[in-house]
Design a protein around this motif. Structure first.
Motif, PDB file in Angstrom:
ATOM      1  N   THR A 139     -33.723  -9.936  19.958  1.00 52.50           N
ATOM      2  CA  THR A 139     -33.063  -8.892  19.190  1.00 52.50           C
ATOM      3  C   THR A 139     -33.774  -8.762  17.857  1.00 52.50           C
ATOM      4  OG1 THR A 139     -30.917  -9.339  20.215  1.00 52.50           O
ATOM      5  CG2 THR A 139     -30.905  -8.118  18.151  1.00 52.50           C
ATOM      6  N   LEU A 140     -34.243  -7.568  17.547  1.00 51.89           N
ATOM      7  CA  LEU A 140     -34.908  -7.312  16.274  1.00 51.89           C
ATOM      8  C   LEU A 140     -33.993  -6.456  15.414  1.00 51.89           C
ATOM      9  CD1 LEU A 140     -37.767  -7.766  14.903  1.00 51.89           C
ATOM     10  CD2 LEU A 140     -38.189  -5.355  15.468  1.00 51.89           C
ATOM     11  N   THR A 141     -33.824  -6.858  14.160  1.00 53.66           N
ATOM     12  CA  THR A 141     -32.947  -6.120  13.255  1.00 53.66           C
ATOM     13  C   THR A 141     -33.691  -5.746  11.978  1.00 53.66           C
ATOM     14  OG1 THR A 141     -32.120  -8.191  12.276  1.00 53.66           O
ATOM     15  CG2 THR A 141     -30.860  -7.268  14.110  1.00 53.66           C
ATOM     16  N   TRP A 142     -33.288  -4.633  11.393  1.00 56.14           N
ATOM     17  CA  TRP A 142     -33.783  -4.234  10.091  1.00 56.14           C
ATOM     18  C   TRP A 142     -32.788  -3.267   9.454  1.00 56.14           C
ATOM     19  CZ3 TRP A 142     -36.067  -2.114  14.537  1.00 56.14           C
ATOM     20  CH2 TRP A 142     -36.033  -0.727  14.667  1.00 56.14           C
ATOM     21  N   ALA A 143     -33.025  -2.956   8.178  1.00 55.40           N
ATOM     22  CA  ALA A 143     -32.165  -2.012   7.452  1.00 55.40           C
ATOM     23  C   ALA A 143     -33.036  -0.918   6.844  1.00 55.40           C
ATOM     24  CB  ALA A 143     -31.384  -2.721   6.354  1.00 55.40           C
ATOM     25  N   TRP A 144     -32.578   0.329   6.977  1.00 60.56           N
ATOM     26  CA  TRP A 144     -33.274   1.431   6.344  1.00 60.56           C
ATOM     27  C   TRP A 144     -32.968   1.453   4.846  1.00 60.56           C
ATOM     28  CZ3 TRP A 144     -36.735   2.948   9.479  1.00 60.56           C
ATOM     29  CH2 TRP A 144     -36.491   3.248  10.833  1.00 60.56           C
ATOM     30  N   SER A 145     -33.923   1.955   4.088  1.00 58.63           N
ATOM     31  CA  SER A 145     -33.685   2.124   2.644  1.00 58.63           C
ATOM     32  C   SER A 145     -33.243   3.542   2.316  1.00 58.63           C
ATOM     33  CB  SER A 145     -34.952   1.792   1.858  1.00 58.63           C
ATOM     34  OG  SER A 145     -36.012   2.648   2.254  1.00 58.63           O
ATOM     35  N   GLN A 202     -32.515   7.494   7.215  1.00 54.86           N
ATOM     36  CA  GLN A 202     -33.078   7.586   8.563  1.00 54.86           C
ATOM     37  C   GLN A 202     -31.981   7.344   9.601  1.00 54.86           C
ATOM     38  OE1 GLN A 202     -34.146   5.605   6.088  1.00 54.86           O
ATOM     39  NE2 GLN A 202     -36.396   5.460   6.038  1.00 54.86           N
ATOM     40  N   ASN A 203     -32.075   8.053  10.708  1.00 52.30           N
ATOM     41  CA  ASN A 203     -31.071   7.912  11.763  1.00 52.30           C
ATOM     42  C   ASN A 203     -31.748   8.002  13.131  1.00 52.30           C
ATOM     43  OD1 ASN A 203     -28.161   7.759  12.511  1.00 52.30           O
ATOM     44  ND2 ASN A 203     -28.673   9.672  13.547  1.00 52.30           N
ATOM     45  N   ILE A 204     -31.666   6.964  13.906  1.00 54.42           N
ATOM     46  CA  ILE A 204     -32.326   6.912  15.210  1.00 54.42           C
ATOM     47  C   ILE A 204     -31.562   7.763  16.210  1.00 54.42           C
ATOM     48  CG2 ILE A 204     -32.877   5.389  17.157  1.00 54.42           C
ATOM     49  CD1 ILE A 204     -33.607   3.257  15.130  1.00 54.42           C
ATOM     50  N   THR A 205     -32.318   8.562  16.979  1.00 57.86           N
ATOM     51  CA  THR A 205     -31.700   9.462  17.958  1.00 57.86           C
ATOM     52  C   THR A 205     -31.943   9.017  19.399  1.00 57.86           C
ATOM     53  OG1 THR A 205     -33.681  10.866  17.860  1.00 57.86           O
ATOM     54  CG2 THR A 205     -31.819  11.447  16.432  1.00 57.86           C
ATOM     55  N   GLN A 237     -27.529   1.797  15.826  1.00 53.30           N
ATOM     56  CA  GLN A 237     -27.540   1.864  14.378  1.00 53.30           C
ATOM     57  C   GLN A 237     -26.122   2.008  13.864  1.00 53.30           C
ATOM     58  OE1 GLN A 237     -30.310   4.684  12.706  1.00 53.30           O
ATOM     59  NE2 GLN A 237     -29.324   4.670  10.675  1.00 53.30           N
ATOM     60  N   VAL A 238     -25.783   1.198  12.866  1.00 57.25           N
ATOM     61  CA  VAL A 238     -24.498   1.281  12.181  1.00 57.25           C
ATOM     62  C   VAL A 238     -24.798   1.375  10.690  1.00 57.25           C
ATOM     63  CG1 VAL A 238     -22.291   0.190  11.702  1.00 57.25           C
ATOM     64  CG2 VAL A 238     -23.337  -0.064  13.970  1.00 57.25           C
ATOM     65  N   GLY A 239     -24.540   2.521  10.110  1.00 61.61           N
ATOM     66  CA  GLY A 239     -24.928   2.729   8.722  1.00 61.61           C
ATOM     67  C   GLY A 239     -26.440   2.678   8.619  1.00 61.61           C
ATOM     68  N   THR A 240     -26.935   1.828   7.750  1.00 57.63           N
ATOM     69  CA  THR A 240     -28.390   1.667   7.625  1.00 57.63           C
ATOM     70  C   THR A 240     -28.924   0.525   8.480  1.00 57.63           C
ATOM     71  OG1 THR A 240     -28.123   0.196   5.712  1.00 57.63           O
ATOM     72  CG2 THR A 240     -28.341   2.563   5.262  1.00 57.63           C
ATOM     73  N   GLN A 241     -28.033  -0.227   9.143  1.00 56.43           N
ATOM     74  CA  GLN A 241     -28.440  -1.401   9.909  1.00 56.43           C
ATOM     75  C   GLN A 241     -28.835  -1.016  11.332  1.00 56.43           C
ATOM     76  OE1 GLN A 241     -28.551  -4.521   8.360  1.00 56.43           O
ATOM     77  NE2 GLN A 241     -28.057  -3.272   6.562  1.00 56.43           N
TER      78      GLN A 241
END
Length: 428
Positions: free
Chosen positions: A355-361, A364-367, A376-380
């Motif tokens: 599992t790879l995780t990151w946070a947007w600054s 951005q929203n993945i479609t 994606q939940v919020g920026t996570q």
């Protein structure tokens, strides 16, 4: 006196980092009390507030020379170390030797493991990533649980049945192994009379140990060692007055002869307590023997006994990865972009399930995504393997991609974590 001395050496909370917010569920009965009112079939669960789910689980049992039915005590200190790393921690109690003789204690720990696995979904535990750790008689219990997987006589019928009691990795501190050789291995300055009818070992098996060698052999972790066992690390002080250092020497030699997977850390000058085993004054002086697939390495000071190194060993045994790197690239157009992510296993052990995780600054929203399940939940953002690409061998990599929308800045994420460890970002 011997029992009092052995019971007094538990986990020192001086190793615990600052308190970490967790959910603690106490006194869970993994089986009915036996005898009534006793505490030997209780466990405490310490669940982290951070990290990915399902969570790896570390089971802890505090040693007491088998005199206590409250071995879950001390798990809070372990949880304060491992909860921030994303591990759930279960402090498990088993019956004392006054309440039930061997193999009851092994039956109990296996019953607790079965209960935890059967209820893994309820507590968001990963049933394929169970580790165990303990000191002294808890170290013995760790070695028994790690090495006797699949041995019917050690399973028992306590509590939940029909579920695996296997663990995937173990770490044991100064555990006894062959009780019959303990007196001969005592320090020149003396030690306990392990052959006494009143010794902890005799009370455990229900007979003076030299009079019942067959029963003692069943209580010896070495009896169950084979090439299919999970990786086991064990640590022992060369100045151990209570459990002779030679007990771990015997265990290591047995696992090596069976082409098993073991790491033996021998610490000069250390007695029967974790603060001495982990004393920085000994760093660089300990002898480290490792055997895997009939190949042995021996070094001095190559593995300092630190919590960080223990966590790395557990992660390797649980096939979570110990080091990694990420390549992140994007193709941008007005209001949207494609992302490509490559995860490389730079460690020495395989990764099974990632599992790879990151946070947007920004916003951005993945479609959509491919070769991974991305949410994606919020920026996570959480990207999980697609099943077919769950295995990453050492030196190998996996790639996935996604499409997303964005307005304004589209900065590269500041940090990527693979199975809760930080992966440096590198160029393609």
């Amino acid at each position: 006196m011997a029992l009092t001395m052995l019971a007094a050496v538990g986990v020192s909370t001086t190793f615990a980092p600052p308190a970490h917010a967790t959910q603690v569920i106490t006194n869970i009965a993994y089986a009915p009390a036996q005898p009534a009112g006793s505490k030997g079939h209780l466990l405490d669960l310490h669940l982290p507030s951070t990290g990915i789910t399902p969570r790896p689980l570390l089971i802890w049992h505090t040693g007491s020379a088998w005199t206590s039915d409250d071995g879950k005590t001390g798990a809070d200190a372990i949880a304060s170390i491992f909860n921030p790393l994303g591990f759930a921690v279960a402090g498990v109690s088993v019956r004392s030797s006054a309440q039930a003789i061997f193999p009851a204690q092994v039956h109990d720990i296996k019953a607790a493991i079965r209960w935890l696995r059967a209820n893994a979904a309820t507590y968001q535990l990963d049933p394929n990533r169970f580790a165990i750790m303990g000191d002294s008689s808890g170290g013995w219990l760790t070695e028994m649980a790690t090495l006797s997987g699949g041995v019917a006589a050690m399973e028992g019928t306590v509590g939940t049945t029909g579920v695996s009691s296997a663990v995937q990795v173990g770490i044991a501190f100064y555990g006894p192994t062959d009780f019959l050789q303990m007196n001969a291995q005592n320090l020149p300055t003396g030690g306990l009379d392990h052959n006494s009818p009143a010794s902890p070992e005799s009370l455990l098996v229900g007979c003076p140990i030299q009079t019942c060698p067959a029963t003692v052999a069943q209580a010896n972790p070495m009896t169950y060692a084979d090439a299919n066992d999970p990786p086991l690390m064990f640590l022992h002080g060369q100045a151990d007055f209570l459990v002779p250092h030679g007990q771990s020497v015997l265990l290591y030699n047995r696992i090596k002869a069976q082409c098993g997977d073991a790491t033996f850390v021998s610490v000069p000058g250390a007695d029967h307590m974790m603060p001495q085993i982990m004393d920085p004054a000994h760093y660089g002086a300990q002898t480290v023997r490792t055997t895997t697939d009939c190949a042995e390495t021996v070094g001095t000071g190559t593995l300092n006994p630190t919590w960080a190194n223990f966590a790395t060993f557990l992660r390797g045994g649980l096939k979570m990865g110990t080091s990694c790197e990420v390549v992140y690239t994007t193709g941008v157009w007005n209001g949207a972009f494609n992302g490509s992510v490559t995860v490389r296993n730079t460690g020495t052990t395989p990764i099974d399930g990632w599992t790879l995780t990151w946070a947007w600054s920004g916003n951005q929203n993945i479609t959509t995504a491919w070769n991974a399940t991305v949410t994606q939940v919020g920026t996570q953002v959480t990207a999980r393997d697609a099943g077919s690409n769950s295995h990453i061998a050492p030196g190998s990599s996996r790639n996935f991609g996604f499409a997303a929308t964005a307005t304004g800045t589209n900065a590269i994420p500041a940090q990527f974590k693979l199975n809760n460890i930080v992966c440096p970002r590198v160029s393609a």
